[in-house]
Design a protein around this motif. Structure first.
Motif, PDB file in Angstrom:
ATOM      1  N   PRO A   1     -12.497 -52.732  10.172  1.00  0.00           N
ATOM      2  CA  PRO A   1     -11.762 -51.467  10.242  1.00  0.00           C
ATOM      3  C   PRO A   1     -12.670 -50.253  10.401  1.00  0.00           C
ATOM      4  O   PRO A   1     -13.200 -49.753   9.440  1.00  0.00           O
ATOM      5  CB  PRO A   1     -11.022 -51.422   8.900  1.00  0.00           C
ATOM      6  CG  PRO A   1     -11.890 -52.221   7.981  1.00  0.00           C
ATOM      7  CD  PRO A   1     -12.664 -53.189   8.794  1.00  0.00           C
ATOM      8  N   GLU A   2     -12.872 -49.818  11.625  1.00  0.00           N
ATOM      9  CA  GLU A   2     -13.633 -48.579  11.856  1.00  0.00           C
ATOM     10  C   GLU A   2     -12.694 -47.521  12.424  1.00  0.00           C
ATOM     11  O   GLU A   2     -13.136 -46.547  13.011  1.00  0.00           O
ATOM     12  CB  GLU A   2     -14.808 -48.828  12.809  1.00  0.00           C
ATOM     13  CG  GLU A   2     -15.850 -49.795  12.274  1.00  0.00           C
ATOM     14  CD  GLU A   2     -16.838 -49.176  11.302  1.00  0.00           C
ATOM     15  OE1 GLU A   2     -16.683 -48.004  10.937  1.00  0.00           O
ATOM     16  OE2 GLU A   2     -17.766 -49.901  10.880  1.00  0.00           O
ATOM     17  N   GLY A   3     -11.418 -47.765  12.293  1.00  0.00           N
ATOM     18  CA  GLY A   3     -10.456 -46.738  12.669  1.00  0.00           C
ATOM     19  C   GLY A   3      -9.992 -46.770  14.113  1.00  0.00           C
ATOM     20  O   GLY A   3      -9.281 -45.874  14.541  1.00  0.00           O
TER      21      GLY A   3
ATOM     22  N   PRO B   1     -20.913 -54.033  13.237  1.00  0.00           N
ATOM     23  CA  PRO B   1     -21.232 -55.231  12.436  1.00  0.00           C
ATOM     24  C   PRO B   1     -21.100 -54.974  10.938  1.00  0.00           C
ATOM     25  O   PRO B   1     -21.763 -55.642  10.136  1.00  0.00           O
ATOM     26  CB  PRO B   1     -22.696 -55.521  12.808  1.00  0.00           C
ATOM     27  CG  PRO B   1     -23.057 -54.559  13.884  1.00  0.00           C
ATOM     28  CD  PRO B   1     -22.120 -53.409  13.779  1.00  0.00           C
ATOM     29  N   GLN B   2     -20.259 -54.010  10.546  1.00  0.00           N
ATOM     30  CA  GLN B   2     -20.226 -53.537   9.159  1.00  0.00           C
ATOM     31  C   GLN B   2     -20.224 -54.650   8.111  1.00  0.00           C
ATOM     32  O   GLN B   2     -21.083 -54.683   7.236  1.00  0.00           O
ATOM     33  CB  GLN B   2     -18.996 -52.625   8.961  1.00  0.00           C
ATOM     34  CG  GLN B   2     -18.897 -52.016   7.583  1.00  0.00           C
ATOM     35  CD  GLN B   2     -20.083 -51.124   7.257  1.00  0.00           C
ATOM     36  OE1 GLN B   2     -20.620 -50.433   8.130  1.00  0.00           O
ATOM     37  NE2 GLN B   2     -20.545 -51.145   6.015  1.00  0.00           N
ATOM     38  N   THR B   3     -19.247 -55.556   8.180  1.00  0.00           N
ATOM     39  CA  THR B   3     -19.157 -56.546   7.098  1.00  0.00           C
ATOM     40  C   THR B   3     -20.343 -57.508   7.146  1.00  0.00           C
ATOM     41  O   THR B   3     -20.838 -57.939   6.119  1.00  0.00           O
ATOM     42  CB  THR B   3     -17.830 -57.329   7.157  1.00  0.00           C
ATOM     43  OG1 THR B   3     -17.622 -57.773   8.489  1.00  0.00           O
ATOM     44  CG2 THR B   3     -16.666 -56.454   6.736  1.00  0.00           C
ATOM     45  N   PHE B   4     -20.819 -57.809   8.351  1.00  0.00           N
ATOM     46  CA  PHE B   4     -21.958 -58.743   8.456  1.00  0.00           C
ATOM     47  C   PHE B   4     -23.229 -58.156   7.857  1.00  0.00           C
ATOM     48  O   PHE B   4     -24.007 -58.841   7.206  1.00  0.00           O
ATOM     49  CB  PHE B   4     -22.198 -59.152   9.909  1.00  0.00           C
ATOM     50  CG  PHE B   4     -21.160 -60.122  10.380  1.00  0.00           C
ATOM     51  CD1 PHE B   4     -21.280 -61.471  10.099  1.00  0.00           C
ATOM     52  CD2 PHE B   4     -20.035 -59.683  11.045  1.00  0.00           C
ATOM     53  CE1 PHE B   4     -20.307 -62.366  10.484  1.00  0.00           C
ATOM     54  CE2 PHE B   4     -19.053 -60.568  11.436  1.00  0.00           C
ATOM     55  CZ  PHE B   4     -19.178 -61.919  11.162  1.00  0.00           C
ATOM     56  N   LYS B   5     -23.435 -56.855   8.086  1.00  0.00           N
ATOM     57  CA  LYS B   5     -24.673 -56.300   7.524  1.00  0.00           C
ATOM     58  C   LYS B   5     -24.589 -56.248   6.010  1.00  0.00           C
ATOM     59  O   LYS B   5     -25.585 -56.428   5.325  1.00  0.00           O
ATOM     60  CB  LYS B   5     -25.029 -54.952   8.152  1.00  0.00           C
ATOM     61  CG  LYS B   5     -24.093 -53.801   7.921  1.00  0.00           C
ATOM     62  CD  LYS B   5     -24.718 -52.537   8.526  1.00  0.00           C
ATOM     63  CE  LYS B   5     -23.780 -51.363   8.546  1.00  0.00           C
ATOM     64  NZ  LYS B   5     -24.421 -50.136   9.006  1.00  0.00           N
ATOM     65  N   GLN B   6     -23.379 -56.083   5.488  1.00  0.00           N
ATOM     66  CA  GLN B   6     -23.246 -56.116   4.028  1.00  0.00           C
ATOM     67  C   GLN B   6     -23.510 -57.530   3.521  1.00  0.00           C
ATOM     68  O   GLN B   6     -24.141 -57.719   2.484  1.00  0.00           O
ATOM     69  CB  GLN B   6     -21.855 -55.622   3.622  1.00  0.00           C
ATOM     70  CG  GLN B   6     -21.667 -54.135   3.906  1.00  0.00           C
ATOM     71  CD  GLN B   6     -20.417 -53.557   3.262  1.00  0.00           C
ATOM     72  OE1 GLN B   6     -19.557 -53.048   3.948  1.00  0.00           O
ATOM     73  NE2 GLN B   6     -20.313 -53.626   1.941  1.00  0.00           N
TER      74      GLN B   6
ATOM     75  N   ILE C   1     -23.002 -45.303   1.000  1.00  0.00           N
ATOM     76  CA  ILE C   1     -23.312 -46.295  -0.035  1.00  0.00           C
ATOM     77  C   ILE C   1     -22.035 -47.108  -0.217  1.00  0.00           C
ATOM     78  O   ILE C   1     -20.937 -46.549  -0.210  1.00  0.00           O
ATOM     79  CB  ILE C   1     -23.722 -45.601  -1.355  1.00  0.00           C
ATOM     80  CG1 ILE C   1     -24.993 -44.771  -1.132  1.00  0.00           C
ATOM     81  CG2 ILE C   1     -23.905 -46.619  -2.479  1.00  0.00           C
ATOM     82  CD1 ILE C   1     -26.233 -45.566  -0.747  1.00  0.00           C
ATOM     83  N   ARG C   2     -22.193 -48.419  -0.295  1.00  0.00           N
ATOM     84  CA  ARG C   2     -21.003 -49.273  -0.289  1.00  0.00           C
ATOM     85  C   ARG C   2     -20.548 -49.620  -1.688  1.00  0.00           C
ATOM     86  O   ARG C   2     -21.332 -49.592  -2.640  1.00  0.00           O
ATOM     87  CB  ARG C   2     -21.288 -50.593   0.449  1.00  0.00           C
ATOM     88  CG  ARG C   2     -22.225 -50.514   1.610  1.00  0.00           C
ATOM     89  CD  ARG C   2     -21.708 -49.640   2.723  1.00  0.00           C
ATOM     90  NE  ARG C   2     -22.651 -49.671   3.860  1.00  0.00           N
ATOM     91  CZ  ARG C   2     -22.586 -48.881   4.915  1.00  0.00           C
ATOM     92  NH1 ARG C   2     -21.659 -47.945   4.997  1.00  0.00           N
ATOM     93  NH2 ARG C   2     -23.455 -48.992   5.902  1.00  0.00           N
ATOM     94  N   ILE C   3     -19.306 -50.044  -1.743  1.00  0.00           N
ATOM     95  CA  ILE C   3     -18.809 -50.686  -2.958  1.00  0.00           C
ATOM     96  C   ILE C   3     -19.467 -52.062  -2.983  1.00  0.00           C
ATOM     97  O   ILE C   3     -19.551 -52.720  -1.945  1.00  0.00           O
ATOM     98  CB  ILE C   3     -17.277 -50.831  -2.865  1.00  0.00           C
ATOM     99  CG1 ILE C   3     -16.623 -49.447  -2.811  1.00  0.00           C
ATOM    100  CG2 ILE C   3     -16.752 -51.687  -4.003  1.00  0.00           C
ATOM    101  CD1 ILE C   3     -15.169 -49.468  -2.406  1.00  0.00           C
TER     102      ILE C   3
HETATM  103  N1  ASP Z   1     -20.192 -49.102  10.396  1.00  0.00           N
HETATM  104  C1  ASP Z   1     -20.261 -47.678  10.342  1.00  0.00           C
HETATM  105  C2  ASP Z   1     -19.897 -47.108  11.701  1.00  0.00           C
HETATM  106  O1  ASP Z   1     -19.869 -47.812  12.688  1.00  0.00           O
HETATM  107  C3  ASP Z   1     -21.620 -47.182   9.968  1.00  0.00           C
HETATM  108  C4  ASP Z   1     -22.006 -47.483   8.563  1.00  0.00           C
HETATM  109  O2  ASP Z   1     -21.232 -47.210   7.634  1.00  0.00           O
HETATM  110  O3  ASP Z   1     -23.138 -47.937   8.390  1.00  0.00           O
HETATM  111  O4  ASP Z   1     -19.670 -45.927  11.806  1.00  0.00           O
END
Ligand code: ASP
Length: 584
Positions: free
Chosen positions: A173-175, A197-202, A485-487
């Protein structure tokens, strides 16, 4: 061997050398007894000369027949040019040709392959491979490569590891809307292409990679606003065991490195500004701070007089336009018309001329004395010779409109100089934003962003007030990076999904894998992603990202060169278990 040298290489020091060159014919000049050819490759242009006295008849005849963009190979001797060209690196020499081989012929190209071409945008996109032969396009691509290399060098030195993540995934979900890919092997099921790649990098942080980056394609199916691409490139980064401050410092370092390495610019100031401050001072969460024109709020000095428009407004706000007192009445009227267009939607503008003699003259003189207007000047920082432009209305609207005017005027007055760079961080973004369409709150950044410490409880009572550990990197009025900063614990993440209107089942179906991972020792982590296309364009002193993409799509999301998207044949559809029904 096709060549001993490239076409940008030979100098006076090479005179008398026997060389072999290859490339494209940029142009020929035929004087009968003498033929000149400009031979081009990626590295430059070298002039070839064929002359009756020193070249065989057969070769000179062949040379006379060369067409534009023929691919040739020549052997010959480097000689001193009679009339040197100081504008060309190879301009002191030319090649006296003894042998000529035509490697490939060419149709006459549909536009001239010169720095200034006669080809329009559409034509150049259709034949992009020819466009890429042109120096400005070629140089932009080389420039992009240089920026990407500088990014890789810097991050590698800082011990970031480049890890590839999959493209066939499920929704992130990036909107935006997802691009989807039907699965042949799993009937009726679809992959989504990553919006990032948001969830993968987490998950890589849970996996202990500690510092990750990737120069990676992302895909978002959005209505294409000007200068957006459905697929674009991010410099995507994540770090474990960090607080916001650590991330800001790390990527301030990267930004400074790039500006130094690529543009030779040393950045001494790297301000941080809260979202609230940016909105109040510039009406914009990505302010261009290269020029002043900061907002002055005028409620206290402009309300409670007899001017009803201002009295009823939530906000009265103005800017001082440097030297704006020079604007003619007609120019000011044009500005007002510009503001009234539906795209901006202002109802009007009040203005004050700050005369050189210290007096003021306003469009609302009926209601305000010179003493009143002096207070406006003080609040907006207006000096003699300036023009104060004032808008009013609902707070957010007035700010957005005045921000548009500020940028428009700065452009007009030449204050947005493309060789000046002013980066800053905008921090403390709201966690949620109200969406008029769906009538609910959405995550302003994304649902994995953590609220500021101690603000979680506020979510239940005052969701709009909650601030996030989220930040944007802004350069010259453009958002070039954003992150948070993530949850990192399951309970908070579940609570967040709940506040965002996901049922526990929906949250589990979409992001169960992430919440599961959080049960196995997820470290505190955070990250950022930069838009590489935009970053490269700004460093390159330009605004259009398309100019820095080898094979861009047009405003309708089409690649006109390969003609995509396109229907697929019935056999392919069958294999995918799909039937197409077009509902128009
Ligand atoms: N995934 C976010 C974006 O594409 C960036 C991030 O929160 O690191 O905007």
């Amino acid at each position: 061997m096709y060549r001993t040298h490239n076409n940008g290489q030979l100098r006076a020091a090479d005179i008398n050398k026997e060389v072999t060159l290859a490339g494209w014919v940029q142009k020929t000049r035929d004087k009968g007894f003498m033929v000149w050819v400009d031979l081009r490759d990626r590295y430059g242009i070298t002039q070839l000369i064929f002359d009756e006295e020193r070249t065989s008849k057969e070769v000179i005849e062949k040379a006379a027949k060369l067409g534009r963009e023929f691919v040739i190979q020549v052997k010959g001797t480097v000689i001193e040019r009679e009339s040197k060209n100081p504008n060309m690196p190879t301009g002191d020499v030319e090649i006296l040709v003894s042998e000529l081989t035509i490697l490939n012929q060419s149709e006459t190209p549909p536009f001239t392959i010169e720095d200034e071409t006669d080809g329009g945008e559409d034509l150049r996109m259709k034949y992009r491979y020819l466009d890429i032969r042109r120096k400005p396009v070629r140089e932009n691509l080389i420039f992009r490569s240089k920026v990407a290399m500088a990014v890789r060098n810097y991050l590698s030195k800082e011990e970031f590891i480049e890890v590839e993540t999959p493209y066939l995934i499920k929704s992130t979900p990036e909107g935006a809307r997802d691009f989807v890919v039907p699965s042949r092997m799993n009937e009726g099921q679809f992959y989504a292409l990553p919006q990032s790649p948001q969830t993968f990098k987490q998950l890589l942080m849970v996996g202990g990679m500690d510092k990750y980056f990737q120069i990676v394609k992302c895909f978002r199916d959005e209505d294409l606003r000007a200068d957006r691409q459905p697929e674009f490139t991010q410099i995507d980064c994540e770090m474990a065991f960090v607080e916001q401050e650590d991330i800001l410092n790390a990527f301030e370092g990267l930004t400074k490195h790039l500006l130094k390495e690529i543009n030779g610019v040393e950045i001494s100031e790297f301000p941080r500004m809260t979202y609230d401050e940016a909105m109040a001072k510039y009406g914009n969460d990505k302010p261009d701070i290269r020029f002043g024109m900061e907002f002055g709020e005028l409620n206290t000095v402009a309300q409670h007089k007899d001017f009803g428009v201002f009295n009823q407004a939530e906000l009265v706000v103005g800017i001082a336009v440097p030297g704006g007192n020079n604007f003619t009445r007609k120019e000011i009227d044009n500005l007002i018309d510009w503001l009234k267009r539906p795209q901006i939607g202002a109802l009007g503008m009040v203005y004050v001329r700050c005369n050189e003699d210290g007096s003021y003259k306003s469009s609302v003189d009926k209601f305000y004395t010179e003493e009143d207007l002096a207070k406006w000047a003080e609040a907006t920082g207006a000096k003699a010779g300036d023009l104060i432009c004032v808008l009013s209305g609902a707070k957010n609207k007035a700010r957005t409109q005045l921000s548009a005017l500020r940028m428009h005027l700065a452009e007009q007055l030449g204050l947005r100089k493309n060789n000046e760079f002013a980066p800053l961080w905008v921090v403390d973004f709201p966690l949620l934003e109200w969406d008029e369409e769906t009538n609910r709150y959405h995550a302003m950044h994304h649902p994995f962003t953590s609220p500021k410490p101690g603000q979680l409880e506020l979510l239940a009572t005052n969701p709009g007030e909650v601030k996030a550990n989220a930040y944007d990197l802004v350069l010259n009025g453009n958002e070039i990076g954003g992150g948070s900063i993530r949850i990192h614990d399951k309970k908070t993440q579940a609570l967040m999904f709940d506040y965002l209107g996901f049922t526990p089942e929906e949250a589990k179906a979409q992001f169960g894998f992430l919440m599961d991972a959080f049960q196995y020792g997820a470290p505190p982590h955070g990250g950022i992603a930069f838009g590489l296309d935009r970053l490269v364009a700004i460093l390159g002193g330009q605004e259009t990202i398309r100019d820095f993409i080898a094979f861009p799509k047009n405003n309708a999301g089409r690649d006109v060169m390969i003609d995509a998207p396109a229907p697929i044949d019935s056999k392919q559809l069958e294999e995918l278990h799909l039937k197409v029904e077009i509902k128009s």
